[in-house]
Each structure stands twice: as structure tokens, then as C-alpha cells.
Write a protein that holds these residues in place. Sequence first.
Motif, short mmCIF file in Angstrom:
data_model
loop_
_atom_site.label_atom_id
_atom_site.label_comp_id
_atom_site.label_asym_id
_atom_site.label_seq_id
_atom_site.Cartn_x
_atom_site.Cartn_y
_atom_site.Cartn_z
N ARG A 246 0.83 -1.21 0.00
CA ARG A 246 0.00 0.00 0.00
C ARG A 246 0.86 1.26 0.00
O ARG A 246 0.54 2.25 -0.68
N ALA A 247 1.96 1.23 0.74
CA ALA A 247 2.86 2.38 0.75
C ALA A 247 3.47 2.60 -0.63
O ALA A 247 3.58 3.74 -1.11
N ARG A 248 3.87 1.52 -1.28
CA ARG A 248 4.43 1.63 -2.61
C ARG A 248 3.39 2.11 -3.61
O ARG A 248 3.65 3.00 -4.44
N ASP A 249 2.18 1.55 -3.55
CA ASP A 249 1.14 1.93 -4.50
C ASP A 249 0.79 3.41 -4.40
O ASP A 249 0.44 4.04 -5.41
N ALA A 250 0.88 3.97 -3.20
CA ALA A 250 0.55 5.38 -3.00
C ALA A 250 1.50 6.31 -3.74
O ALA A 250 1.18 7.49 -3.95
N THR A 251 2.66 5.81 -4.15
CA THR A 251 3.65 6.63 -4.86
C THR A 251 3.60 6.47 -6.37
O THR A 251 4.30 7.18 -7.09
N LEU A 252 2.79 5.53 -6.88
CA LEU A 252 2.81 5.19 -8.30
C LEU A 252 1.85 6.04 -9.11
O LEU A 252 0.72 6.32 -8.69
N GLU A 253 2.30 6.45 -10.29
CA GLU A 253 1.41 7.09 -11.24
C GLU A 253 0.61 6.04 -12.00
O GLU A 253 0.95 4.86 -12.00
N MET A 254 -0.46 6.47 -12.66
CA MET A 254 -1.21 5.57 -13.52
C MET A 254 -0.33 5.15 -14.70
O MET A 254 0.46 5.95 -15.21
N PRO A 255 -0.45 3.91 -15.18
CA PRO A 255 0.28 3.51 -16.38
C PRO A 255 -0.08 4.39 -17.58
O PRO A 255 -1.22 4.83 -17.71
N VAL A 256 0.89 4.62 -18.44
CA VAL A 256 0.69 5.51 -19.59
C VAL A 256 -0.49 5.05 -20.45
O VAL A 256 -1.26 5.88 -20.94
N LEU A 257 -0.65 3.75 -20.62
CA LEU A 257 -1.65 3.23 -21.54
C LEU A 257 -2.90 2.70 -20.86
O LEU A 257 -3.69 1.99 -21.48
N ILE A 258 -3.13 3.04 -19.60
CA ILE A 258 -4.26 2.43 -18.89
C ILE A 258 -5.59 2.73 -19.57
O ILE A 258 -6.44 1.82 -19.71
N LEU A 259 -5.82 3.94 -20.05
CA LEU A 259 -7.14 4.28 -20.59
C LEU A 259 -7.42 3.56 -21.92
O LEU A 259 -8.48 2.94 -22.06
N PRO A 260 -6.51 3.59 -22.89
CA PRO A 260 -6.80 2.79 -24.09
C PRO A 260 -6.75 1.29 -23.82
O PRO A 260 -7.55 0.53 -24.38
N SER A 261 -5.82 0.85 -22.97
CA SER A 261 -5.65 -0.59 -22.77
C SER A 261 -6.90 -1.24 -22.23
O SER A 261 -7.37 -2.26 -22.77
N VAL A 262 -7.43 -0.72 -21.16
CA VAL A 262 -8.56 -1.37 -20.52
C VAL A 262 -9.77 -1.41 -21.44
O VAL A 262 -10.48 -2.42 -21.52
N GLN A 263 -10.00 -0.33 -22.18
CA GLN A 263 -11.15 -0.31 -23.09
C GLN A 263 -11.07 -1.41 -24.13
O GLN A 263 -12.09 -2.00 -24.52
N VAL A 264 -9.86 -1.69 -24.61
CA VAL A 264 -9.67 -2.72 -25.63
C VAL A 264 -9.64 -4.11 -25.00
O VAL A 264 -10.25 -5.06 -25.52
#
Length: 289
Positions: A246-264
Motif C-alpha cells: 500500500r505504501a508503494r502503490d501510494a507513490t505510483l502514477e497511472m500507467p501511460v496506456l491504462i485508458l486505451p488498454s482497458v477499453q480494448v
Amino acid sequence: MPHPTPLVHSLFDPATSTYTHIVYDHEQGHAAIVDSVLDYDHKSGRTHHAHSDTVIAFVRQHGLTVDWILETHAHADHLSDAPYLKAALGGRIAIGQHIHRVQHVFKKLFHLEAGFATDGSQFDHLFADGETFSIGTLTAQAWHVPGHTPADMAFVVGDAVFVGDTLFMPDVGTARCDFPGGDAHQLYRSVQRLLDLPGDTRLYLCHDYPPEGRKPQAMTTVRAQREANIHVRDGIGEDDFVARRRARDATLEMPVLILPSVQVNIRAGHLPPPEADGRRYLKIPVDAL
């Protein structure tokens, strides 16, 4: 009679740090393709198939018949190219049966068309936990390993396991758990299930993000993970892991391709249907993530 040892050929896509694996029983035999990659330029929105063409070339060179095109989960960091591979090579596109939970969440987030089904019917097959299937002479089993997402699967093929995003190389750790439906407690338990396998079991990774000075690697072992994984090595308990994750996740940005990737990827790799002008469009929800 001893069980055949699966042969594995792994292809790395440096743009997304993704491995596509081809697991097969023997030359001129049968194969499954695990975690395909569609080349996608997020700046222009253009797609091409250079990575998949290397997969196709290997399959044809070795005279393989593709039985399955497997997805370990609906990826957030690259787009699946499963339909292109199926058109060229055949095979059934398959994922875990809990994909419907992911589809339900993201249909709402992206305000998808009313006719978008959230029952997993875009895929040719939905695996249940523990379900067995064949890759030629190889016997495989699908394991539900939630935590990164609710629908993650690992595919156990003899002494080789395709672990998706549950585990990375020991010096990188484990997958994040802050996407919708993610759960660090579940991920810890899923990882323990994998690490209960014999120490020399080969674990094939979906990604590698090597630290400076190390080249990407497609495979590690249960023993190496238990001895050295920075998040889940032996001696790290569930509560400690959850706190670290949880501590590590709090520092992470969203993946660059998350929005197109998930839709496809929730469409089994298919692009959205064309609109009235004949073009296909991906949506960008503003202030939603």
C-alpha cells in the motif's frame, strides 16, 4: 510414462516492457500464446502489429498449431492483439471467468455503449479456478490468482507457470493492487499459492522492469522468489506485505496506456465498434481516475 516438458519461447516488447510467451509441446506440435501485445502509439492513436508478426513468424517457422490465445488478465499497460493472432493462426481467446467484474466497473467508468456485454461473452472461453485444458500433449491448469485485479489468472503447464502480473523478478517485487477491485491481502495469498510449488518451478513473467545494469528477464523460479523477492520472500508475513504494498502503490502514477488498454482488453482485444463516421474512438474520462 513421464509428462512432457513444455517448451517456451518468450518475446519482449520494449515499448511496454511486456513478454509474450509461446508455450508448446514439441516441434510441429501444438501451442498456446500468452499475453499478446498490439503496438499502439498513444500520441497519434495509430496501431500496428510488428510484435505480433514476430509471434506469427515463430509459430509458422516451427510448424505449430495454436490451440489457445490466453490472457492472464485485462491488462492496464498494453493492448491485447489477440484477434489479430487468432485471424492469422487460429486458436481460442480465453481469460478467467471473473472478467465480468472488471467489465462491469469499466463499462460504467467509460460510459460504454448500452450493448456492451458484461458477461465475458467477447471471449471464446472463460476459465474457472482449477479448470484443466490441453495444449497438444501438454496438460494445463488455470488458477485464479486475484489481487492485482479481481480476474487475474495463472496458467500452470507442467513445470512452467505463466504468472501474469502477480509476480515480477525478485529485485522488482510484486504487482500493484490499487486498481479497481485490487486487494493486497488477496495478492499475498495468491502469491503464496504459487510459491508453494516446487522450488525449481519456472515462473514466466508478463513484465520486467529491470534496475539499471540488468537486462530484462522472462523467467525466474519459485526458489529465487522465496529467497529474494523484495516484497514476498520467506519471512515476510501478510500484514507486513500489505503495508509495504500500500505504501508503494501510494507513490505510483497511472500507467501511460491504462485508458486505451482497458477499453480494448475488456473486449478481448477488439477495438470499439465504429461510430457513424466509420471511425473507431477510444474515450478519455476526465477527472475519473
